[in-house]
Design a protein around this motif. Sequence first.
Motif, PDB file in Angstrom:
ATOM      1  N   ASP A  74       0.806  -1.219   0.000  1.00  0.00           N
ATOM      2  CA  ASP A  74       0.000   0.000   0.000  1.00  0.00           C
ATOM      3  C   ASP A  74       0.840   1.270   0.000  1.00  0.00           C
ATOM      4  N   ASP A  75       2.045   1.188   0.567  1.00  0.00           N
ATOM      5  CA  ASP A  75       2.870   2.389   0.733  1.00  0.00           C
ATOM      6  C   ASP A  75       4.105   2.418  -0.156  1.00  0.00           C
ATOM      7  N   THR A  76       4.442   1.307  -0.789  1.00  0.00           N
ATOM      8  CA  THR A  76       5.741   1.191  -1.439  1.00  0.00           C
ATOM      9  C   THR A  76       5.622   0.539  -2.810  1.00  0.00           C
ATOM     10  N   CYS A  77       6.414   1.030  -3.746  1.00  0.00           N
ATOM     11  CA  CYS A  77       6.631   0.334  -5.011  1.00  0.00           C
ATOM     12  C   CYS A  77       8.127   0.459  -5.317  1.00  0.00           C
ATOM     13  N   MET A  78       8.845  -0.636  -5.243  1.00  0.00           N
ATOM     14  CA  MET A  78      10.302  -0.622  -5.384  1.00  0.00           C
ATOM     15  C   MET A  78      10.738  -1.666  -6.393  1.00  0.00           C
ATOM     16  N   THR A  79      11.666  -1.278  -7.274  1.00  0.00           N
ATOM     17  CA  THR A  79      12.285  -2.209  -8.214  1.00  0.00           C
ATOM     18  C   THR A  79      13.770  -2.327  -7.885  1.00  0.00           C
ATOM     19  N   ARG A  80      14.258  -3.568  -7.855  1.00  0.00           N
ATOM     20  CA  ARG A  80      15.684  -3.802  -7.665  1.00  0.00           C
ATOM     21  C   ARG A  80      16.166  -4.807  -8.707  1.00  0.00           C
ATOM     22  N   HIS A  81      17.378  -4.530  -9.221  1.00  0.00           N
ATOM     23  CA  HIS A  81      18.037  -5.439 -10.146  1.00  0.00           C
ATOM     24  C   HIS A  81      19.153  -6.138  -9.373  1.00  0.00           C
ATOM     25  N   PHE A  82      19.221  -7.455  -9.501  1.00  0.00           N
ATOM     26  CA  PHE A  82      20.245  -8.240  -8.805  1.00  0.00           C
ATOM     27  C   PHE A  82      21.124  -8.935  -9.843  1.00  0.00           C
ATOM     28  N   ILE A  83      22.446  -8.857  -9.635  1.00  0.00           N
ATOM     29  CA  ILE A  83      23.410  -9.415 -10.573  1.00  0.00           C
ATOM     30  C   ILE A  83      24.285 -10.446  -9.848  1.00  0.00           C
ATOM     31  N   ALA A  84      24.434 -11.622 -10.456  1.00  0.00           N
ATOM     32  CA  ALA A  84      25.322 -12.662  -9.937  1.00  0.00           C
ATOM     33  C   ALA A  84      26.694 -12.539 -10.600  1.00  0.00           C
ATOM     34  N   PRO A  85      27.739 -13.062  -9.966  1.00  0.00           N
ATOM     35  CA  PRO A  85      29.080 -12.957 -10.559  1.00  0.00           C
ATOM     36  C   PRO A  85      29.192 -13.722 -11.869  1.00  0.00           C
ATOM     37  N   ALA A  86      29.982 -13.161 -12.788  1.00  0.00           N
ATOM     38  CA  ALA A  86      30.344 -13.888 -14.002  1.00  0.00           C
ATOM     39  C   ALA A  86      31.425 -14.925 -13.703  1.00  0.00           C
ATOM     40  N   ALA A  87      32.230 -14.663 -12.668  1.00  0.00           N
ATOM     41  CA  ALA A  87      33.263 -15.607 -12.227  1.00  0.00           C
ATOM     42  C   ALA A  87      33.586 -15.316 -10.769  1.00  0.00           C
ATOM     43  N   VAL A 350      24.561   3.103  -6.800  1.00  0.00           N
ATOM     44  CA  VAL A 350      23.764   4.322  -6.643  1.00  0.00           C
ATOM     45  C   VAL A 350      23.980   5.154  -7.901  1.00  0.00           C
ATOM     46  N   ASN A 351      22.900   5.469  -8.617  1.00  0.00           N
ATOM     47  CA  ASN A 351      23.055   6.158  -9.898  1.00  0.00           C
ATOM     48  C   ASN A 351      23.270   7.659  -9.719  1.00  0.00           C
ATOM     49  N   LYS A 352      23.370   8.379 -10.838  1.00  0.00           N
ATOM     50  CA  LYS A 352      23.682   9.809 -10.778  1.00  0.00           C
ATOM     51  C   LYS A 352      22.554  10.627 -10.161  1.00  0.00           C
ATOM     52  N   ASN A 353      21.355  10.042 -10.052  1.00  0.00           N
ATOM     53  CA  ASN A 353      20.252  10.702  -9.341  1.00  0.00           C
ATOM     54  C   ASN A 353      20.239  10.345  -7.865  1.00  0.00           C
ATOM     55  N   HIS A 354      21.255   9.586  -7.435  1.00  0.00           N
ATOM     56  CA  HIS A 354      21.452   9.183  -6.040  1.00  0.00           C
ATOM     57  C   HIS A 354      20.402   8.182  -5.582  1.00  0.00           C
ATOM     58  N   ASP A 355      19.900   7.378  -6.521  1.00  0.00           N
ATOM     59  CA  ASP A 355      18.952   6.306  -6.213  1.00  0.00           C
ATOM     60  C   ASP A 355      19.673   4.962  -6.268  1.00  0.00           C
ATOM     61  N   THR A 356      19.426   4.106  -5.292  1.00  0.00           N
ATOM     62  CA  THR A 356      19.963   2.745  -5.305  1.00  0.00           C
ATOM     63  C   THR A 356      19.088   1.897  -6.209  1.00  0.00           C
ATOM     64  N   ILE A 357      19.687   1.317  -7.260  1.00  0.00           N
ATOM     65  CA  ILE A 357      18.881   0.599  -8.241  1.00  0.00           C
ATOM     66  C   ILE A 357      19.319  -0.840  -8.442  1.00  0.00           C
ATOM     67  N   LEU A 358      20.507  -1.198  -7.957  1.00  0.00           N
ATOM     68  CA  LEU A 358      21.056  -2.486  -8.358  1.00  0.00           C
ATOM     69  C   LEU A 358      21.947  -3.049  -7.264  1.00  0.00           C
ATOM     70  N   GLU A 359      21.906  -4.375  -7.089  1.00  0.00           N
ATOM     71  CA  GLU A 359      22.700  -5.060  -6.073  1.00  0.00           C
ATOM     72  C   GLU A 359      23.548  -6.144  -6.729  1.00  0.00           C
ATOM     73  N   LEU A 360      24.801  -6.247  -6.298  1.00  0.00           N
ATOM     74  CA  LEU A 360      25.676  -7.329  -6.722  1.00  0.00           C
ATOM     75  C   LEU A 360      25.635  -8.427  -5.664  1.00  0.00           C
ATOM     76  N   CYS A 361      25.235  -9.620  -6.054  1.00  0.00           N
ATOM     77  CA  CYS A 361      25.107 -10.729  -5.108  1.00  0.00           C
ATOM     78  C   CYS A 361      26.373 -11.578  -5.109  1.00  0.00           C
ATOM     79  N   GLY A 362      26.498 -12.433  -4.125  1.00  0.00           N
ATOM     80  CA  GLY A 362      27.635 -13.345  -4.062  1.00  0.00           C
ATOM     81  C   GLY A 362      28.145 -13.566  -2.659  1.00  0.00           C
ATOM     82  N   SER A 363      28.394 -12.495  -1.939  1.00  0.00           N
ATOM     83  CA  SER A 363      28.867 -12.629  -0.563  1.00  0.00           C
ATOM     84  C   SER A 363      27.720 -13.038   0.348  1.00  0.00           C
ATOM     85  N   ASP A 364      27.986 -14.016   1.211  1.00  0.00           N
ATOM     86  CA  ASP A 364      26.974 -14.466   2.160  1.00  0.00           C
ATOM     87  C   ASP A 364      27.238 -13.821   3.520  1.00  0.00           C
TER      88      ASP A 364
END
Length: 403
Positions: A74-87, A350-364
């Motif tokens: 009801d209060d939030t709409c958020m998009t996140r992109h998650f990327i896994a390592p290529a190696a 964090v993009n040039k508009n200072h919004d967090t849009i993407l996460e790099l995954c891998g570390s636990d």
Amino acid sequence: MAAPRMILQNDFNLALREPDGRAWITFKCTGQESVHSHLRATGLSETGPVVTGSDGFSVQQLGDRSISVIYENDDTCMTRHFIAPAATYTSIHNQRKSIHCLDVSPGGLGVSTDTQGLLKVWETQSGDVRRQLDGHFGDVYTCRFFPSGVVILTGGADMQLKVWSAETGQCATTMKGHLAGILDTAIVDRGRNIVSCGRDGTARLWDCGSQQCLGTIETGGGNVNCCALQSVCDDINLGSPVIAASDKEVGTQDKLLALGCDGRALQGYGLHSRTKVFDLDCHDAVNTCAFISEMCLVCGTQDGHITVTDIRNVRVPLKEWKESRNAILSMCPYKGGFFTSTGDGSCFYVNKNHDTILELCGSDCDPVYRTVTDGRFIYTGCRDSNIRKYSLKDISDCVISTT
């Protein structure tokens, strides 16, 4: 208030390719109850697995190493992109040793150092170790390539700066003068002069050819944890030198030096004049700082605050917020924004508009101590001893395809 975030299982790309595979996902926001759910592989299409979500989560796009997720309530709409390592390079360093620092060159070489004090040169394409650089005593806290990509600058607990040939592994120069461990360095232009900072509360300008210290800046702020160097326009008053500069000082006239201090301060100095230009009070010890444009500077603190500021008016930040991810440990400028890593294993853009849009995954959940790029890949160094490599093409494709 801490920024809201979405957290996805670190090996989602493997889990969701299993029959009936599942990957856990969480939405966290201050003042709201956390939402825990799963993404599920529910079938196959011509392009790969079909993945669905529930409890407000839905999958917008799925690639070989990427996924885009929307969370709505009801209060939030958020998009996140998650990327896994290529190696993931698991054998460059001992599996029980954290990676202190790393750097990469566009020419295909990497250099990294661990808590065993080992300094390794390796191939970025394969992770194969070419050689070990021996000569420091104790931990090596900082390593970076000169612009040539074949010469390396290091500094550490032994209070020594060393310049190495990446091709032969020989140490060409050693510089001494710090009274405590060296924590970070910066290179002036092509590298005739360099800057170092450390636990003695100083930053020092050096001439590599003569191994001479050309000037010292006393910060009065405890440890100087990090430094960043930027050429700035004539609009910024960098001060005038009190005494004439040495003829060994080259390319310092238009340079602004930013220093992050344990004493809760981000300080700026004219490198040529050694004059303080600004002094910004921060929430806690400043662990990392970087210029993301000629006029824009960002820093991160031990208590999780990120501050983006214009150097023409540092006392009025462009944006300041707190992350709920533990300490901010590193920053890597990219396309007007920056990648940053934290003490809870997060690495995000964090993009040039200072919004967090993407996460790099891998570390636990292991801290990610360093994030660097060679223009084609992002590399991270982690407490779990692994160096992870992420494709900037994966990142670009993921973001472009969902905008």
